[in-house]
Scaffold this active site. Structure first.
Site, PDB file in Angstrom:
ATOM      1  N   LYS A 151       0.884  -1.118  -0.005  1.00 51.40           N
ATOM      2  CA  LYS A 151      -0.116   0.089  -0.171  1.00 51.40           C
ATOM      3  C   LYS A 151       0.940   1.293   0.014  1.00 51.40           C
ATOM      4  CE  LYS A 151      -2.490  -0.386   3.720  1.00 51.40           C
ATOM      5  NZ  LYS A 151      -2.212  -1.659   4.161  1.00 51.40           N
TER       6      LYS A 151
ATOM      7  N   ARG B 276     -10.442   1.556   8.476  1.00 46.68           N
ATOM      8  CA  ARG B 276     -10.091   0.161   8.381  1.00 46.68           C
ATOM      9  C   ARG B 276     -11.280  -0.675   9.275  1.00 46.68           C
ATOM     10  NH1 ARG B 276      -4.232   0.891   8.633  1.00 46.68           N
ATOM     11  NH2 ARG B 276      -3.236  -1.107   8.880  1.00 46.68           N
TER      12      ARG B 276
ATOM     13  N   ARG C 235      10.932  -6.090   5.593  1.00 43.41           N
ATOM     14  CA  ARG C 235      10.771  -4.664   5.926  1.00 43.41           C
ATOM     15  C   ARG C 235      11.255  -4.225   7.434  1.00 43.41           C
ATOM     16  NH1 ARG C 235       4.848  -1.943   5.854  1.00 43.41           N
ATOM     17  NH2 ARG C 235       4.620  -2.956   7.693  1.00 43.41           N
TER      18      ARG C 235
ATOM     19  N   ARG D 163      10.985  -1.633  11.907  1.00 42.83           N
ATOM     20  CA  ARG D 163       9.703  -1.179  12.462  1.00 42.83           C
ATOM     21  C   ARG D 163       9.359  -2.233  13.735  1.00 42.83           C
ATOM     22  NH1 ARG D 163       4.630   0.255   8.634  1.00 42.83           N
ATOM     23  NH2 ARG D 163       3.633  -0.796  10.105  1.00 42.83           N
TER      24      ARG D 163
ATOM     25  N   ARG E  83      -1.473  -8.776  12.969  1.00 44.58           N
ATOM     26  CA  ARG E  83      -2.090  -8.056  12.174  1.00 44.58           C
ATOM     27  C   ARG E  83      -2.843  -8.406  11.040  1.00 44.58           C
ATOM     28  NH1 ARG E  83       2.748  -5.252  12.118  1.00 44.58           N
ATOM     29  NH2 ARG E  83       2.938  -4.647   9.938  1.00 44.58           N
TER      30      ARG E  83
END
Ligand code: AMP
Length: 201
Positions: free
Chosen positions: A14, A89, A128, A134, A145
């Site tokens: 995204k 969301r 990532r 992160r 998630r």
């Protein structure tokens, strides 16, 4: 004036595609995740409040998130169009956004759904985590998630499909190819990119 949403499971790309759309269509990329992360980094009261929730992979409350989006959409750069990335969301957020836009005499033009295979998505997120550090990209948080997305966010797809707004795009493959699929699907709906940006994309 183009008002767009981009939705898809965590790791579907995204953020990457949102950055492309922003430059291609001249609309700001409004990522609630990015705004929350900036607040966490700067240790603002909001950041302190949401850090543990975000690290666990749960959603921030609708109340806080809606208020954040309301004030962001009032900023000058969002008055004539936007790409909302990672919002709404939940069904409550959909309803809130509907009312917010209706109150301004505005409506969404299209909802881009990035479709991606679960295993591929998890592999991307682990990559990532290493690259960007992160703190919500631990294995457990990633899995959580995905579950939260399936439960809370995937029902939104049907809502936007029923409204005829949904554009389903295969999110796998090269970044340029995915960006091209999005551009083609938007063009079919009469939503054109800035000419200069298409040449440079
Ligand atoms: P993202 O970068 O979009 O994956 O968002 C990272 C995290 O921020 C999510 O896992 C949630 O904890 C929180 N978040 C972002 N957008 C929302 C939203 N619309 N509603 C609730 N929580 C959100």
């Amino acid at each position: 004036m183009t008002r767009l949403l981009i939705v898809g499971p965590p790791g579907a790309g995204k953020g990457t595609q949102a950055a492309r759309i922003t430059s291609g269509y001249g609309v700001p990329d409004i990522s609630t995740g990015d705004i929350f992360r900036a607040n966490i980094k700067n240790e603002t009261p909001l950041g302190v409040q949401v850090k543990a929730i975000i690290d666990s992979g749960d959603y921030v409350s609708d109340e806080l998130t809606n208020a954040l989006v309301k004030s962001r959409l009032e900023e000058d750069d969002a008055l004539d169009g936007f790409l909302l990335d990672g919002y709404p969301r939940t069904l409550e957020q959909v309803q809130y956004l509907d009312e917010l836009l209706a109150g301004k005499g505005q409506a969404l033009d299209a909802v881009i759904q990035l479709v991606a295979d679960q295993d591929e998505v998890v592999a991307r997120l682990r990559k990532r985590a290493i690259e960007q550090g992160r703190t919500d990209d631990t294995e457990d948080a990633i899995r959580h998630r995905q579950e939260v997305y399936a439960r809370e966010t995937s029902p939104l797809i049907a809502v936007y499909r029923d409204r005829g707004l949904l554009i389903e795009v295969d999110g796998l493959g090269e970044i340029d190819d995915v960006a091209g699929r999005i551009a083609d699907a938007l063009a079919e709906r009469g939503i054109a990119a800035n000419e200069s940006s298409v040449e440079s994309a």
